[in-house]
Design a protein around this motif. Structure first.
Motif, short mmCIF file in Angstrom:
data_model
loop_
_atom_site.label_atom_id
_atom_site.label_comp_id
_atom_site.label_asym_id
_atom_site.label_seq_id
_atom_site.Cartn_x
_atom_site.Cartn_y
_atom_site.Cartn_z
N GLU A 3 -27.41 -14.01 0.86
CA GLU A 3 -26.08 -14.58 1.01
C GLU A 3 -25.06 -13.45 1.12
O GLU A 3 -25.12 -12.49 0.35
CB GLU A 3 -25.74 -15.47 -0.19
CG GLU A 3 -24.36 -16.09 -0.08
CD GLU A 3 -24.02 -16.95 -1.29
OE1 GLU A 3 -24.10 -18.18 -1.16
OE2 GLU A 3 -23.71 -16.39 -2.35
N VAL A 4 -24.14 -13.57 2.07
CA VAL A 4 -23.07 -12.60 2.25
C VAL A 4 -21.75 -13.32 2.00
O VAL A 4 -21.45 -14.32 2.66
CB VAL A 4 -23.09 -11.98 3.66
CG1 VAL A 4 -21.89 -11.06 3.86
CG2 VAL A 4 -24.39 -11.23 3.89
N LYS A 5 -20.96 -12.79 1.09
CA LYS A 5 -19.66 -13.38 0.79
C LYS A 5 -18.58 -12.69 1.62
O LYS A 5 -18.55 -11.47 1.76
CB LYS A 5 -19.38 -13.25 -0.69
CG LYS A 5 -20.37 -14.10 -1.48
CD LYS A 5 -20.18 -14.01 -2.95
CE LYS A 5 -21.23 -14.89 -3.61
NZ LYS A 5 -21.29 -14.69 -5.04
N ILE A 6 -17.72 -13.53 2.17
CA ILE A 6 -16.61 -13.09 3.01
C ILE A 6 -15.35 -13.63 2.35
O ILE A 6 -15.07 -14.82 2.42
CB ILE A 6 -16.76 -13.62 4.45
CG1 ILE A 6 -18.11 -13.19 5.04
CG2 ILE A 6 -15.59 -13.16 5.32
CD1 ILE A 6 -18.58 -14.02 6.21
N ALA A 53 -17.67 -8.75 2.51
CA ALA A 53 -16.54 -8.48 3.39
C ALA A 53 -15.25 -8.93 2.73
O ALA A 53 -15.22 -9.92 2.00
CB ALA A 53 -16.73 -9.22 4.72
N LEU A 54 -14.19 -8.19 3.03
CA LEU A 54 -12.84 -8.54 2.59
C LEU A 54 -11.92 -8.54 3.80
O LEU A 54 -11.95 -7.59 4.60
CB LEU A 54 -12.31 -7.52 1.58
CG LEU A 54 -13.04 -7.38 0.25
CD1 LEU A 54 -12.45 -6.24 -0.55
CD2 LEU A 54 -12.99 -8.68 -0.52
N GLY A 55 -11.12 -9.59 3.94
CA GLY A 55 -10.20 -9.67 5.06
C GLY A 55 -8.78 -9.95 4.60
O GLY A 55 -8.56 -10.78 3.73
N CYS A 56 -7.82 -9.22 5.18
CA CYS A 56 -6.41 -9.44 4.87
C CYS A 56 -5.57 -8.88 6.00
O CYS A 56 -5.84 -7.77 6.48
CB CYS A 56 -6.05 -8.73 3.56
SG CYS A 56 -4.36 -9.05 2.99
N PRO A 57 -4.56 -9.62 6.44
CA PRO A 57 -3.67 -9.08 7.47
C PRO A 57 -2.70 -8.07 6.86
O PRO A 57 -2.54 -7.98 5.65
CB PRO A 57 -2.92 -10.32 7.95
CG PRO A 57 -2.89 -11.22 6.76
CD PRO A 57 -4.20 -10.98 6.05
N SER A 58 -2.05 -7.33 7.74
CA SER A 58 -0.98 -6.44 7.33
C SER A 58 0.24 -7.28 6.96
O SER A 58 0.58 -8.23 7.65
CB SER A 58 -0.62 -5.50 8.50
OG SER A 58 0.52 -4.75 8.20
#
Length: 144
Positions: A3-6, A53-58
């Motif tokens: 499992e991959v957490k995003i 993975a970690l995602g965030c906009p500017s």
């Protein structure tokens, strides 16, 4: 099945779309993708994983979103050493300084980047950004 957490934050949906592309790559590689809005995440979500993975906009003056993502990143900094991490996000101005700073912060804490410079998209992710996210998702799955 691995499992991959995003884990991500998205204000306009652009970073959410990137998270989905990462998940598509994870699934194509035969692993299970779990997309988690950062508001529903905690340090326990990444404690026992090898890759995520970690995602965030500017935001604002090229920085992470301050009320949810930044506190989450601070919370996990002590437990990222040796983990493979993908950082991604969208922006509407600037030159990607927030991503360079974020990569430096995470590598300084001992994390290993799946994509050395992270993946950024100007506004909505185009076909190239989507392909990069999918490829990175496959790499995450291989390291999970």
């Amino acid at each position: 099945m691995a499992e991959v957490k995003i884990i991500y934050w998205s204000g306009t949906g652009n970073t959410a779309a990137m998270a989905q592309s990462v998940a598509d790559g994870v699934a194509a590689a035969g692993a299970e993708a779990k997309i988690i809005p950062v508001e529903n995440a905690g340090a326990a979500d990444i404690a026992d994983v090898k890759a995520f993975a970690l995602g965030c906009p500017s935001m604002g003056a090229e920085q992470l979103e301050e009320s949810s993502m930044e506190p989450f990143v601070e919370e996990i900094l002590g437990s990222v050493s040796g983990k493979k991490i993908l950082l991604f996000g969208s922006y509407g101005w600037g030159d990607g300084e927030w991503m360079r700073n974020w990569v430096e912060q995470m590598t300084g804490a001992g994390a290993e980047m799946i994509e050395a410079e992270g993946i950024i998209a100007n506004e909505a992710p185009d076909a190239d950004a989507q392909a990069a996210c999918e490829a990175a998702g496959k790499a995450l799955a291989a390291n999970a």
